[in-house]
Design a protein around this motif. Sequence first.
Motif, PDB file in Angstrom:
ATOM      1  N   GLN A 106       0.844  -1.192   0.000  1.00  0.00           N
ATOM      2  CA  GLN A 106       0.000   0.000   0.000  1.00  0.00           C
ATOM      3  C   GLN A 106       0.882   1.245   0.000  1.00  0.00           C
ATOM      4  N   TYR A 107       0.564   2.175  -0.883  1.00  0.00           N
ATOM      5  CA  TYR A 107       1.311   3.435  -0.951  1.00  0.00           C
ATOM      6  C   TYR A 107       0.326   4.588  -0.998  1.00  0.00           C
ATOM      7  N   PHE A 108       0.865   5.801  -0.922  1.00  0.00           N
ATOM      8  CA  PHE A 108       0.043   6.992  -1.093  1.00  0.00           C
ATOM      9  C   PHE A 108       0.732   7.944  -2.069  1.00  0.00           C
ATOM     10  N   THR A 109      -0.057   8.575  -2.931  1.00  0.00           N
ATOM     11  CA  THR A 109       0.483   9.607  -3.813  1.00  0.00           C
ATOM     12  C   THR A 109      -0.003  10.961  -3.306  1.00  0.00           C
ATOM     13  N   ALA A 110       0.819  11.990  -3.501  1.00  0.00           N
ATOM     14  CA  ALA A 110       0.431  13.345  -3.089  1.00  0.00           C
ATOM     15  C   ALA A 110       1.225  14.370  -3.876  1.00  0.00           C
ATOM     16  N   ALA A 121      -3.743  10.338  -2.001  1.00  0.00           N
ATOM     17  CA  ALA A 121      -4.632   9.257  -2.444  1.00  0.00           C
ATOM     18  C   ALA A 121      -3.931   7.913  -2.328  1.00  0.00           C
ATOM     19  N   GLU A 122      -4.736   6.869  -2.093  1.00  0.00           N
ATOM     20  CA  GLU A 122      -4.169   5.522  -1.967  1.00  0.00           C
ATOM     21  C   GLU A 122      -3.653   5.045  -3.311  1.00  0.00           C
ATOM     22  N   PHE A 123      -2.586   4.271  -3.274  1.00  0.00           N
ATOM     23  CA  PHE A 123      -2.009   3.706  -4.479  1.00  0.00           C
ATOM     24  C   PHE A 123      -1.554   2.291  -4.135  1.00  0.00           C
ATOM     25  N   THR A 124      -2.076   1.301  -4.854  1.00  0.00           N
ATOM     26  CA  THR A 124      -1.810  -0.096  -4.500  1.00  0.00           C
ATOM     27  C   THR A 124      -0.910  -0.746  -5.535  1.00  0.00           C
ATOM     28  N   VAL A 125       0.094  -1.433  -5.056  1.00  0.00           N
ATOM     29  CA  VAL A 125       0.964  -2.200  -5.945  1.00  0.00           C
ATOM     30  C   VAL A 125       0.726  -3.675  -5.639  1.00  0.00           C
TER      31      VAL A 125
END
Lengths: 127, 344
Positions: A106-110, A121-125
């Motif tokens: 789980q990551y987040f972009t900003a 926002a959430e970013f899923t790999v």
Amino acid sequence: MKTPSRWTAAAGAATLLLTGCVANQPAGGSSTAAGGVITVTAKADSCAVSANTTASGKVTFRVTNAGEATTEFYLLAADRLRIVAEKEDIAPGAFADLTVALAPGQYFTACKPGGTKIGEAEFTVIG
Amino acid sequence: MFLASFLIGLREGLEAALIVGILVAFVHKRGRSDVLAKIWWGVGLSIAIAVSLGAVFTFGAYGLSFESQEIIGGAMSLLAVAMVTWMVFWMLKAGHRMKAELESNAAGALAVGTGWAIAWIAFLSVGREGLETTLMLWGWALQPEALLGALVGILAAVAIGHAVFRGMVRLNFGTFFTYTGAFLIIVAAGILAYGIHDLQEAAVLPGPFSGLPITPTDLGTGEVLVGLTDGPFWMAAFPFGWAFDLTAVIDPTGVWAILAKATVGFTPLMSWLEVTAWASYLLIVLPRFVAAVRRNRAAARAARSTMPSLDQAPVERASAPAATPSASPEQAPAKVLVPERNPS
């Protein structure tokens, strides 16, 4: 004083240059984003990422600054504190590429137009 | 776009241009063109390495990871701080010795090793932001307006460095060492703070980017704590949170923020570790600097009272040519001639 510190610095820099490498070509095909490149459109009040899921491996974010202020793009870890990768100094109207090797998780972009963090926002790999 | 990228280029180039401008003014005042050549070698080598590495990492098979980029920038910053600090005190000593050297006619007081040390400072000052800057410039290779803006910004920084050089060479020796020394110490404190910021971003040093449990956060919102009284207990933000966050008031990409960053090292968002290092550095180094300046002035006064100094000599020769026991008439004109050849 001069010689040891000089060589230590040179050796340290060389090590970093050799170990701190990320493949520039994204692994195409397996990504859910078209062509393996995820586009980010950064404005004064939004940070729109073209996909919120991708396959693990090399991912390239092409960040276009459609706002009025110089912006930054951040990829944050799941705790929203640690920086996985960042691109600073994207001038208004310009774009910049950020290529990063991502493990599943789980990551987040900003974005940070004018120094203020917005559009987290959430970013899923996925594996 | 042009103005924004101009300001980015200006910011990246200004600190290095100021330091190199002072270095050049210093060796210019000492009339050492051989050291001047070494400075330009240091600057040129730094630019060449940064430009070629930037191209390799942009167009080659492998790019540079975010952590490595920050660690390289941070480590070079810390090294630059150490060398600039050493140089300030060395310059003071050299400035003090200056007069004695002129009188004894002993030229070439800048040892070979010292000349190369100055070249290394030039190399580090340019290199610490160099790789990051060239990566940005190469990334804009297909965006002429942004690229041009940044390049013009860097040129503007060089022009400011040149103006500083022109202003500095006009000062007399004592004033030169006091002003440049004080200025370099303040710049170095800022570089120290920013080097720590880089290392904190890469999570090499603990701080706002380290993650839990090191990073102090608000239990409700998850935001990193700021200032003095935030959070679960008093001073919870210290030492690994933010000291202050003025990004809502000051635009960090604006022209004043950029000038403040390049000169005093102030940024609108600073961590406690940055602020602590900045303040500790100034508290340790500035008193020593002031003491060294005072020692020099006292020594200069003492020297003036016992023997004719450089600027008093012509007057004394005119009024009482043979009355000075410490200087023979054959030596006196030589003493006067040396500073006249170098009117600085």
